[in-house]
Design an enzyme around this catalytic site. Structure first.
Site, short mmCIF file in Angstrom:
data_model
loop_
_atom_site.label_atom_id
_atom_site.label_comp_id
_atom_site.label_asym_id
_atom_site.label_seq_id
_atom_site.Cartn_x
_atom_site.Cartn_y
_atom_site.Cartn_z
N GLU A 185 -1.03 -29.09 -48.11
CA GLU A 185 -2.15 -29.75 -47.34
C GLU A 185 -3.41 -28.92 -47.39
O GLU A 185 -3.28 -27.90 -47.52
CB GLU A 185 -1.49 -30.02 -45.79
CG GLU A 185 -0.46 -30.89 -45.96
CD GLU A 185 0.08 -31.33 -44.51
OE1 GLU A 185 -0.27 -30.47 -43.49
OE2 GLU A 185 0.54 -32.38 -44.15
N GLU A 201 6.16 -30.20 -44.44
CA GLU A 201 5.91 -29.00 -43.80
C GLU A 201 6.70 -28.48 -42.72
O GLU A 201 6.59 -29.16 -41.46
CB GLU A 201 4.16 -29.10 -43.31
CG GLU A 201 3.36 -29.22 -44.39
CD GLU A 201 2.82 -28.26 -45.30
OE1 GLU A 201 3.07 -27.25 -44.82
OE2 GLU A 201 2.21 -28.68 -46.21
N ASN A 228 2.75 -28.16 -31.69
CA ASN A 228 2.10 -26.93 -31.73
C ASN A 228 0.60 -26.89 -32.02
O ASN A 228 -0.23 -26.16 -31.55
CB ASN A 228 3.09 -25.89 -32.14
CG ASN A 228 3.09 -26.18 -33.83
OD1 ASN A 228 2.77 -27.16 -34.15
ND2 ASN A 228 3.59 -25.06 -34.52
N CYS A 265 4.12 -22.13 -37.19
CA CYS A 265 5.03 -21.86 -38.31
C CYS A 265 4.76 -21.01 -39.32
O CYS A 265 5.70 -20.21 -39.98
CB CYS A 265 5.11 -23.20 -39.04
SG CYS A 265 3.37 -23.70 -39.64
#
Ligand code: NAP
Length: 496
Positions: A473, A265, A167, A299
């Site tokens: 991150e 993640e 994505n 997400c």
């Protein structure tokens, strides 16, 4: 399926050679896959963009060996040296931003303007961690013994494996590779099979920037073949993954045998809470951004929108009207704001969520069906009267559907928002600053957007809690994921 011709691609890119039809291992382009080939398809048109080699398990092991050989030299360099190379990589990515954006739109489908924004976001991690490479530092403590000092060093973890989703084909790679390389680690990246071309173009630009052979490798092919080698090979000291919770769980299990570090993640089910006192325009604009960015395939995308009873009808009317103004089409089309979904399974899931909600009494106030634009397109859709038990409120929809759920009081909405296994992003809209502190504290999520739908940037720690992941991150924290602590107990260090 027809093939996109070379001349069609040439017209989209200033430098068509950035589309590489090979894996990148130890500084070489590997055209022969041990497991045959696979196709990369443009989701807007269904046409083939490229055929790539599918690497075998042995070829994956070769890439890991290359990363291991390169580790000694790379970690021995100064942070300043590594910084200079990362900064050059940032410059080259920025210089080739239009071509990278075109590659992203070709293989992922998102509107070109969003692809450009992704390239800028991806580049920001190269710039940020080029700066952080110079600031890795340990500590020195007085010890309980007067003759001794405790010295804490930070050292690179070693060879890292990164597995990334389709994505955000550029940003999900630089968000991992930049801190890893800054810390002195080397890396083998396996990009999603639907979007490997962006990863390969980034690797090409990295090589031009001076990243030495073996420091950054990109292996492409079947996840079932490559994944197990990355998670079980004892040379790999860390697995960093972005993708679904289901696959993340499996990768953690596989990594357990060799006790690898992991960063995960994973999926989200982001709640948005709009209180009666919110500014209507701010809330509408915020949810439009949080929901429809990347055609809803994000997400941190708004998955459940809770609207307080006093503002519900006004919000639903304005939001539905703005949703109908979105333009569905090929990401290269002028003014397009909603691209295709990535594949037929994505369309089927979105449609299932809409049908399930309608069958349980939800009402469609915008869209509501597959779009006539093409096979993988879905109309941006708003559903009112959604309840907590519907599929759409329980699962990550990953598409351009907005379910509006009515609530009456704060305690009730916090309970509903937290009623999920996920804990990635959340959003709240209110003008009451005391409520902001209270609700932000009560929400079970790694990230809270307050009066905004856009929360991602390189300075902020990105990540989730619960089954949305482990680790962060970006930000000053991001590099720690690629550093080990070594403690020296130095007797006699205070004698002279
Ligand atoms: P996915 O199916 O989990 O795939 C992600 C990556 O894992 C791809 O490279 C895929 O390879 C690989 N993979 C799949 N099965 C594997 C296996 N058994 N062993 C090793 N690798 C395997 O997820 P997706 O559909 O691409 O991405 C959507 C998901 O990612 C959503 O749940 C979304 O929320 C999550 N996501 C999370 C974040 C975050 O930062 N938290 C960001 C973006 C997306 P193939 O492509 O070859 O199958």
């Amino acid at each position: 399926m027809t093939a996109t011709t070379g001349s069609a691609i040439s017209s989209l890119l200033r430098e068509p050679a950035l589309i590489r039809d090979a894996a990148f291992v130890d500084g070489d382009w590997i055209r022969q896959g041990g497991d045959g080939t696979f196709s990369v398809i443009n989701p807007s048109t269904g046409t083939e963009i490229a055929q790539l080699p599918a690497l075998s398990r042995e070829q994956t092991a070769t890439a890991i060996d290359a990363a291991n050989r390169a580790l000694t030299g790379w970690r021995a360099r100064s942070g300043k040296d590594r910084s200079t190379i990362l900064r050059r990589w940032f410059d080259l990515v920025t210089e080739h931003a239009d071509d990278l954006a075109a590659i992203i739109t070709l293989e992922e489908g998102k509107p070109l303007a969003e692809a450009r924004a992704e390239v800028a976001y991806a580049a920001s991690f190269l710039e940020w961690f080029a700066e952080e490479a110079k600031r890795i530092r340990g500590d020195i403590f007085d010890a309980p013994l007067a003759s001794r000092r405790i010295v804490v060093l930070k050292e690179p973890v070693g060879v890292c494996a990164a597995i990334t989703p389709w994505n955000f084909p550029a940003a999900m790679i630089t968000r991992k590779a930049a801190p890893a390389l800054a810390a002195g680690c080397t890396m083998v990246v396996k990009p999603a099979s639907q979007t490997p071309l962006t990863a390969l173009a980034l690797a090409e630009l990295g090589a031009r920037a001076g990243i030495p052979a073996g420091v950054l490798n990109v292996v492409v092919g079947s996840a079932g073949t490559i994944g197990p080698e990355l998670t079980t090979n004892p040379i790999v000291r860390k697995v960093t993954f972005t993708g679904s919770t289901e696959v993340g769980r499996q990768l953690m299990q596989e990594s357990a045998a060799t006790i690898k570090k992991v960063s995960m993640e994973l999926g989200g089910n982001a709640p948005v809470i709009i209180f009666d006192d919110a500014d209507l325009e701010t809330a509408v604009a915020g949810v439009l951004a949080a929901k429809y960015r990347n055609t809803g395939e994000s997400c941190i995308g708004a998955n459940r929108v809770y609207v307080q009873a006093g503002i519900y009808d006004r919000f639903a009317a304005e939001y539905s009207s703005r949703t109908t103004q979105l333009v569905v089409g090929d990401g290269f089309g002028d003014g397009v704001t909603i691209g295709p979904l990535i594949d037929a399974a994505g369309v089927a899931k979105v449609d299932e969520h809409v049908r399930d909600a309608v069958s349980q009494g939800a009402r469609i106030t915008a869209g509501g069906q597959p779009s006539s634009v093409g096979d993988l397109f879905y109309e941006p859709t708003v559903l009112t009267g959604v309840t907590q038990t519907m599929l759409i409120a329980r699962e990550e929809t990953f598409g351009p559907i907005t379910p509006l759920i009515r609530f009456t009081d704060e305690a009730e909405v916090i309970r509903m928002a937290n009623d999920t296994d996920f804990g990635l992003a959340s959003y709240l809209f209110t003008r009451d600053s005391e409520r902001v502190w209270r609700v932000a504290a009560a929400i079970e999520a790694g990230m809270v957007g307050i009066n905004t739908g856009l929360i991602s940037n390189e300075v902020a720690p990105f990540g989730g809690i619960k089954q949305s992941g482990i680790g962060r991150e970006g930000s000053v924290y991001g590099i720690e994921e690629y550093l080990e602590i070594k403690y020296l107990s130095w007797e006699g260090s205070r004698d002279h």
